[in-house]
Design a protein around this motif. Structure first.
Motif, PDB file in Angstrom:
ATOM      1  N   PRO A 113      -5.110  15.400  -3.561  1.00 10.14           N
ATOM      2  CA  PRO A 113      -5.321  15.246  -2.118  1.00 10.14           C
ATOM      3  C   PRO A 113      -4.885  13.857  -1.638  1.00 10.14           C
ATOM      4  CG  PRO A 113      -7.273  16.170  -3.184  1.00 10.14           C
ATOM      5  CD  PRO A 113      -6.360  15.726  -4.279  1.00 10.14           C
ATOM      6  N   ASN A 114      -4.428  13.791  -0.397  1.00  8.51           N
ATOM      7  CA  ASN A 114      -3.972  12.513   0.159  1.00  8.51           C
ATOM      8  C   ASN A 114      -5.055  11.446   0.095  1.00  8.51           C
ATOM      9  OD1 ASN A 114      -1.395  13.396   0.771  1.00  8.51           O
ATOM     10  ND2 ASN A 114      -1.946  14.064   2.831  1.00  8.51           N
ATOM     11  N   GLU A 115      -6.307  11.851   0.373  1.00  8.10           N
ATOM     12  CA  GLU A 115      -7.368  10.844   0.386  1.00  8.10           C
ATOM     13  C   GLU A 115      -7.613  10.267  -1.004  1.00  8.10           C
ATOM     14  OE1 GLU A 115      -9.499  14.919   0.362  1.00  8.10           O
ATOM     15  OE2 GLU A 115      -7.760  13.991   1.323  1.00  8.10           O
ATOM     16  N   VAL A 116      -7.353  11.068  -2.048  1.00  6.20           N
ATOM     17  CA  VAL A 116      -7.507  10.568  -3.412  1.00  6.20           C
ATOM     18  C   VAL A 116      -6.387   9.588  -3.750  1.00  6.20           C
ATOM     19  CG1 VAL A 116      -7.465  11.204  -5.854  1.00  6.20           C
ATOM     20  CG2 VAL A 116      -8.793  12.570  -4.232  1.00  6.20           C
ATOM     21  N   ALA A 117      -5.155   9.949  -3.379  1.00  5.14           N
ATOM     22  CA  ALA A 117      -4.023   9.044  -3.615  1.00  5.14           C
ATOM     23  C   ALA A 117      -4.245   7.714  -2.907  1.00  5.14           C
ATOM     24  CB  ALA A 117      -2.725   9.694  -3.142  1.00  5.14           C
ATOM     25  N   GLU A 118      -4.745   7.775  -1.680  1.00  2.00           N
ATOM     26  CA  GLU A 118      -4.980   6.545  -0.917  1.00  2.00           C
ATOM     27  C   GLU A 118      -6.153   5.750  -1.492  1.00  2.00           C
ATOM     28  OE1 GLU A 118      -5.357   7.743   3.130  1.00  2.00           O
ATOM     29  OE2 GLU A 118      -3.279   8.436   3.276  1.00  2.00           O
ATOM     30  N   TYR A 119      -7.148   6.450  -2.010  1.00  2.00           N
ATOM     31  CA  TYR A 119      -8.290   5.769  -2.625  1.00  2.00           C
ATOM     32  C   TYR A 119      -7.824   4.965  -3.840  1.00  2.00           C
ATOM     33  CZ  TYR A 119     -12.931   5.080  -4.708  1.00  2.00           C
ATOM     34  OH  TYR A 119     -14.066   4.529  -5.239  1.00  2.00           O
ATOM     35  N   ILE A 120      -6.990   5.584  -4.687  1.00  2.00           N
ATOM     36  CA  ILE A 120      -6.463   4.881  -5.860  1.00  2.00           C
ATOM     37  C   ILE A 120      -5.640   3.678  -5.423  1.00  2.00           C
ATOM     38  CG2 ILE A 120      -4.910   5.070  -7.842  1.00  2.00           C
ATOM     39  CD1 ILE A 120      -5.671   8.042  -7.997  1.00  2.00           C
ATOM     40  N   ALA A 121      -4.760   3.894  -4.431  1.00  2.00           N
ATOM     41  CA  ALA A 121      -3.884   2.811  -3.971  1.00  2.00           C
ATOM     42  C   ALA A 121      -4.668   1.668  -3.350  1.00  2.00           C
ATOM     43  CB  ALA A 121      -2.867   3.359  -2.972  1.00  2.00           C
ATOM     44  N   ASN A 122      -5.800   1.974  -2.749  1.00  8.50           N
ATOM     45  CA  ASN A 122      -6.627   0.937  -2.123  1.00  8.50           C
ATOM     46  C   ASN A 122      -7.403   0.112  -3.134  1.00  8.50           C
ATOM     47  OD1 ASN A 122      -6.398   0.681   0.722  1.00  8.50           O
ATOM     48  ND2 ASN A 122      -7.280   2.729   0.963  1.00  8.50           N
ATOM     49  N   GLU A 178      -0.604   4.648 -12.580  1.00  9.57           N
ATOM     50  CA  GLU A 178      -0.192   5.829 -13.349  1.00  9.57           C
ATOM     51  C   GLU A 178      -1.281   6.259 -14.318  1.00  9.57           C
ATOM     52  OE1 GLU A 178       3.548   4.659 -15.064  1.00  9.57           O
ATOM     53  OE2 GLU A 178       4.648   5.240 -13.255  1.00  9.57           O
ATOM     54  N   GLY A 179      -1.975   5.276 -14.904  1.00  6.62           N
ATOM     55  CA  GLY A 179      -3.058   5.607 -15.819  1.00  6.62           C
ATOM     56  C   GLY A 179      -4.201   6.332 -15.130  1.00  6.62           C
ATOM     57  N   ALA A 180      -4.495   5.950 -13.874  1.00 12.78           N
ATOM     58  CA  ALA A 180      -5.561   6.616 -13.127  1.00 12.78           C
ATOM     59  C   ALA A 180      -5.220   8.075 -12.876  1.00 12.78           C
ATOM     60  CB  ALA A 180      -5.796   5.897 -11.797  1.00 12.78           C
ATOM     61  N   VAL A 181      -3.968   8.345 -12.514  1.00  9.20           N
ATOM     62  CA  VAL A 181      -3.555   9.729 -12.260  1.00  9.20           C
ATOM     63  C   VAL A 181      -3.593  10.532 -13.552  1.00  9.20           C
ATOM     64  CG1 VAL A 181      -1.727  11.222 -11.388  1.00  9.20           C
ATOM     65  CG2 VAL A 181      -2.114   8.994 -10.327  1.00  9.20           C
ATOM     66  N   PHE A 201       0.829  -1.216   0.000  1.00  7.81           N
ATOM     67  CA  PHE A 201       0.000   0.000   0.000  1.00  7.81           C
ATOM     68  C   PHE A 201       0.861   1.263   0.000  1.00  7.81           C
ATOM     69  CE2 PHE A 201      -2.048   3.381   2.524  1.00  7.81           C
ATOM     70  CZ  PHE A 201      -3.132   3.656   1.703  1.00  7.81           C
ATOM     71  N   GLU A 202       1.863   1.322   0.863  1.00  2.74           N
ATOM     72  CA  GLU A 202       2.689   2.530   0.972  1.00  2.74           C
ATOM     73  C   GLU A 202       3.416   2.820  -0.340  1.00  2.74           C
ATOM     74  OE1 GLU A 202       2.595   0.100   3.155  1.00  2.74           O
ATOM     75  OE2 GLU A 202       1.776   1.079   4.951  1.00  2.74           O
ATOM     76  N   THR A 203       3.910   1.756  -0.987  1.00  2.00           N
ATOM     77  CA  THR A 203       4.602   1.961  -2.270  1.00  2.00           C
ATOM     78  C   THR A 203       3.626   2.426  -3.335  1.00  2.00           C
ATOM     79  OG1 THR A 203       6.135   0.170  -1.664  1.00  2.00           O
ATOM     80  CG2 THR A 203       6.120   0.872  -3.957  1.00  2.00           C
ATOM     81  N   ARG A 204       2.415   1.881  -3.336  1.00  2.00           N
ATOM     82  CA  ARG A 204       1.413   2.316  -4.317  1.00  2.00           C
ATOM     83  C   ARG A 204       1.076   3.787  -4.134  1.00  2.00           C
ATOM     84  NH1 ARG A 204      -0.985  -2.571  -2.690  1.00  2.00           N
ATOM     85  NH2 ARG A 204      -2.814  -1.547  -1.759  1.00  2.00           N
ATOM     86  N   VAL A 205       0.928   4.226  -2.894  1.00  2.00           N
ATOM     87  CA  VAL A 205       0.647   5.647  -2.648  1.00  2.00           C
ATOM     88  C   VAL A 205       1.808   6.511  -3.149  1.00  2.00           C
ATOM     89  CG1 VAL A 205       0.335   7.409  -0.853  1.00  2.00           C
ATOM     90  CG2 VAL A 205      -0.882   5.228  -0.685  1.00  2.00           C
TER      91      VAL A 205
END
Length: 438
Positions: free
Chosen positions: A289-298, A308-311, A270-274
């Motif tokens: 926002p942090n919550e968006v980065a964590e949502y994608i990683a989750n 990367e495609g999601a971002v 998870f941490e690496t994905r974020v």
């Protein structure tokens, strides 16, 4: 109410009271009333297809409740988008996603996001780059698609080129090596082909699993490997599976792949994905926002390219539509990816192409009328695998090969009999199926 516009304003006030301000601003406030047909169907105009999909999926119930609160009875809500202006459409086309900042970066060691899942492979790649042929030779890196194997091969190449500008570095994927082998055989240019690869100081080959079952290519690579290794030249290989799981790979090659160091890459934690998501956003100058980065990683856990495609998609929404990243937008952005967790459908063309490479024949010959032993064997293999993977009827398979139903039945029955007594053939089938599904 005096008019439909009055009804619309009152419904908008209801929506504002029952949603978050950001939601109302992004999705609801821009709705335009078009018609109120037969007193039971409201048609609203939405500014573009992207917003229309979100409003339709998420906020239809809210809008129905809003109109019922104003009118006192249920209504149907429909959505439409403005008719395209040809001149404006042409201007917008010039501003499509491909013209936006891509956030691409060089595949260097500095740009590789490290974590527990890839730390060992990263360290091994650095050691090889710092001391070609003096550290681990060969270096065999394996792991599922999209986790950074190609990045590490490129990083090794860049680092060695920087420190040893005189080195002859050859970097190809296995498909190119196979196609060049076939071309060299057909055009009698084998010596030139061998010279290209056997005079390399560093040879890097990606997707080496595609050697499976290709006997002529394996023979050529075996001698190339020996020539380079005996001369103290560096070899780096990447695969989607460990050498021992490439079933129809010759044992003499499998053991050579394991002579040096084998390093695997697993899906990132998870941490690496974020960290990967945030790095991509930084490269795009996108405030995430942090919550968006964590949502994608989750929600995207297996593949770095998907992260990367999601971002990149969120950046496109922001640049083209002015929609800032938030959880709602992100959920929509990654929906297609979440719904596409299965491998892409395997096409008949892809099966025939892979069988052709395995048997060193042309795809057109497999489909055509040639009856040489090699082409006939490849044709039987292709028919069997198409039936195995796609489940097409015998008649439909026959039409692909310009043959009748009985020929397909005979070919598949022959393959089944041969597979029952030939382990090597069975391993070849397994490898071809794995390769076409990659």
């Amino acid at each position: 109410m005096d008019s439909f516009n009055d009804v619309m304003r009152a419904a908008m006030d209801y929506c504002r009271e029952h949603t978050a301000e950001a939601t109302y601003s992004y999705y609801i406030s821009g709705l335009k009333p078009l018609s109120f047909e037969n007193s039971n169907c409201v048609t609203l105009e939405v500014r573009n297809d992207f917003i229309c999909k979100i409003v339709s999926d998420r906020y239809t119930t809210l809008l129905k409740d809003a109109f019922k609160s104003v009118l006192g009875f249920d209504v149907e809500v429909k959505f439409t988008t403005p008719a395209p202006d040809p001149v404006k459409a042409e201007q917008e086309a010039k501003r499509d996603e491909q013209s936006l900042p891509s956030g691409r970066y060089d595949f260097t060691f500095e740009n590789f996001i490290k974590g527990p899942s890839n730390q060992f492979a990263y360290a091994a790649a650095q050691a090889v780059a710092a001391n070609p042929s003096g550290a681990y030779n060969p270096l065999f890196i394996y792991g599922p698609s999209g986790l950074g194997k190609t990045h590490l091969l490129n990083a090794i190449q860049i680092e060695i080129k920087k420190n040893h500008p005189d080195f002859n570095i050859v970097y190809v994927d296995c498909e190119m090596f196979t196609n060049e082998t076939i071309t060299a055989i057909k055009t009698a240019t084998t010596e030139q082909f061998r010279q290209k690869y056997r005079e390399a100081d560093v040879l890097l080959i990606d997707d080496i699993q595609f050697l499976a079952g290709k006997e002529s290519t394996q023979e050529e690579f075996f001698h190339t490997f020996n020539t380079l290794h005996n001369a103290g030249k560096q070899i780096v290989l990447a695969s989607d599976r460990p050498a021992k799981e490439i079933k129809s790979l010759e044992e003499r090659l499998r053991t050579r792949f394991e002579w040096g160091l084998t390093a695997d890459i697993q899906p990132p934690d998870f941490e690496t994905r974020v960290a990967i998501v945030k790095r991509k956003a930084e490269l795009l100058d996108l405030e995430l926002p942090n919550e968006v980065a964590e949502y994608i990683a989750n929600h995207l856990k297996q593949n770095i390219r998907q992260l990367e495609g999601a971002v990149k998609k969120l950046n496109a929404y922001y640049m083209l539509e002015g929609i800032a990243p938030c959880i709602g937008v992100t959920s929509t952005a990654i929906k297609d990816t979440l719904n596409d967790t299965q491998p892409l459908p395997v096409t008949i063309d892809k099966i025939i192409d892979e069988v052709a490479r395995t048997y060193n024949v042309m795809p057109a010959d497999i489909r055509g009328k040639k009856r040489s032993a090699g082409v006939s064997a490849a044709r039987q293999m292709a028919m069997y695998i198409i039936r195995e993977i796609t489940g097409l009827s015998m008649e439909n398979i026959g039409s692909e090969f310009q043959r009748d139903h009985s020929t397909v039945v005979y070919s598949i029955n022959t393959m089944e009999k041969n597979l029952a007594k030939d382990q090597h053939l069975k391993e070849m089938v397994d490898d071809i199926i794995k390769n076409v599904r990659t």
